[in-house]
Design a protein around this motif. Sequence first.
Motif, mmCIF file in Angstrom:
data_model
loop_
_atom_site.group_PDB
_atom_site.id
_atom_site.type_symbol
_atom_site.label_atom_id
_atom_site.label_comp_id
_atom_site.label_asym_id
_atom_site.label_seq_id
_atom_site.Cartn_x
_atom_site.Cartn_y
_atom_site.Cartn_z
ATOM 1 N N TYR A 16 44.352 -5.083 41.035
ATOM 2 C CA TYR A 16 45.061 -6.586 40.979
ATOM 3 C C TYR A 16 43.820 -7.437 40.738
ATOM 4 O O TYR A 16 42.704 -7.382 40.924
ATOM 5 C CB TYR A 16 45.553 -6.701 42.452
ATOM 6 N N HIS A 26 39.678 2.719 52.390
ATOM 7 C CA HIS A 26 40.847 2.710 53.553
ATOM 8 C C HIS A 26 40.161 3.689 54.734
ATOM 9 O O HIS A 26 39.186 4.455 54.456
ATOM 10 C CB HIS A 26 42.204 3.077 52.960
ATOM 11 N N HIS A 32 45.722 3.084 50.293
ATOM 12 C CA HIS A 32 45.638 1.656 49.632
ATOM 13 C C HIS A 32 46.695 0.571 50.246
ATOM 14 O O HIS A 32 46.301 -0.699 50.568
ATOM 15 C CB HIS A 32 45.969 1.420 47.934
ATOM 16 N N HIS A 33 47.930 1.349 50.626
ATOM 17 C CA HIS A 33 48.789 0.414 51.497
ATOM 18 C C HIS A 33 48.277 -0.476 52.726
ATOM 19 O O HIS A 33 48.718 -1.575 52.944
ATOM 20 C CB HIS A 33 49.957 0.995 51.948
ATOM 21 N N GLU A 36 47.262 -4.569 52.415
ATOM 22 C CA GLU A 36 48.239 -5.692 51.567
ATOM 23 C C GLU A 36 47.740 -6.890 51.842
ATOM 24 O O GLU A 36 47.676 -7.704 51.007
ATOM 25 C CB GLU A 36 49.523 -5.401 52.199
ATOM 26 N N ILE A 39 44.482 -7.594 49.820
ATOM 27 C CA ILE A 39 44.690 -7.583 48.294
ATOM 28 C C ILE A 39 45.219 -9.107 47.943
ATOM 29 O O ILE A 39 44.804 -9.792 47.034
ATOM 30 C CB ILE A 39 45.548 -6.482 48.091
ATOM 31 N N ASN A 40 46.370 -9.391 48.709
ATOM 32 C CA ASN A 40 46.991 -10.892 48.501
ATOM 33 C C ASN A 40 45.887 -11.861 48.590
ATOM 34 O O ASN A 40 45.807 -12.851 47.678
ATOM 35 C CB ASN A 40 47.824 -11.018 49.530
ATOM 36 N N TRP A 163 53.508 -4.233 61.238
ATOM 37 C CA TRP A 163 52.462 -3.868 60.186
ATOM 38 C C TRP A 163 52.855 -2.454 60.031
ATOM 39 O O TRP A 163 52.846 -1.978 58.671
ATOM 40 C CB TRP A 163 51.141 -4.224 60.419
ATOM 41 N N ARG A 166 55.994 -1.844 58.066
ATOM 42 C CA ARG A 166 56.217 -2.371 56.936
ATOM 43 C C ARG A 166 55.447 -1.560 55.831
ATOM 44 O O ARG A 166 55.944 -1.111 54.758
ATOM 45 C CB ARG A 166 55.793 -3.591 56.802
ATOM 46 N N VAL A 167 54.253 -1.043 56.124
ATOM 47 C CA VAL A 167 53.528 -0.341 55.207
ATOM 48 C C VAL A 167 53.815 1.095 55.047
ATOM 49 O O VAL A 167 53.478 1.775 53.830
ATOM 50 C CB VAL A 167 51.844 -0.663 55.393
#
Length: 258
Positions: A16, A26, A32-33, A36, A39-40, A163, A166-167
């Motif tokens: 990204y 990780h 990699h999730h 999040e 990364i953002n 969290w 979600r991931v």
Amino acid sequence: MPEINVNGVQLYYEEYGSGEPFILLHGLGGDHHMFEGEINALKKSYRVIALDSRGHGKSEKVPYYTLDDHVQDVIAFMDELNIEKTNQLGASMGSYVAQGVAVSIPNRIKKMILVVAKAYGKTSSTARLQAEHADELKGLTEEEQMYALSKYIFHNLEAVGEWSQRVAVDVPVLTSEQQEAARKALVNFDFRPQLHKVTAETLVINGRYDGLNPPKEGREVVKFIPHATFVEFEHSGHAPSVEEPERFKQVVTAFLAG
């Protein structure tokens, strides 16, 4: 879906943004999730590369590997992508990998962030915690054991639970054999005699309520790295970026800007 073959193993990664490289590593059983939020935040200023370690996520599952295999994979990955110098952030197991990379190729690591870190271990932190609470865990499945141990691992259980749900949607579930192989890779490592080689400016973050890698472990890492700073997150366990996201963002941003 970028994949690359290094050291005979197919590794998956996601990329990204643009700018200086920033490799994310990780934790045990993750992929990699889990990054999040990071990364953002980082993709606005960096070329962020989130790598699935061998045996994890969408990378190739092999029956046996070591922590040094993870380290050598990152170095070979950098070579394949022509990354001469990078920043890196490693969480839990990823922090061990990051230390190994930083002592192996110190001149190629610019800044390093180690989250819920430790410098050595006779076994994985998860296996140690399971042994400490063996009576409480009798008769439980692996999933039930981790749920029962969560109160010793995290502080803000609500935030971590949201969290995780979600991931977890896209995260491949490891079989019991794959989980065991991942844990065995973390047996008997000790970077303390080598950490003086690290030249990267380093930030170490640990959560006060982390039963896996408590703050004393992070403070010990800082003792051995020449240019290192320690920050304890007072309302976090093993997931400071999730349990105290705003403070995590502020601390990391200040470190990278300094």
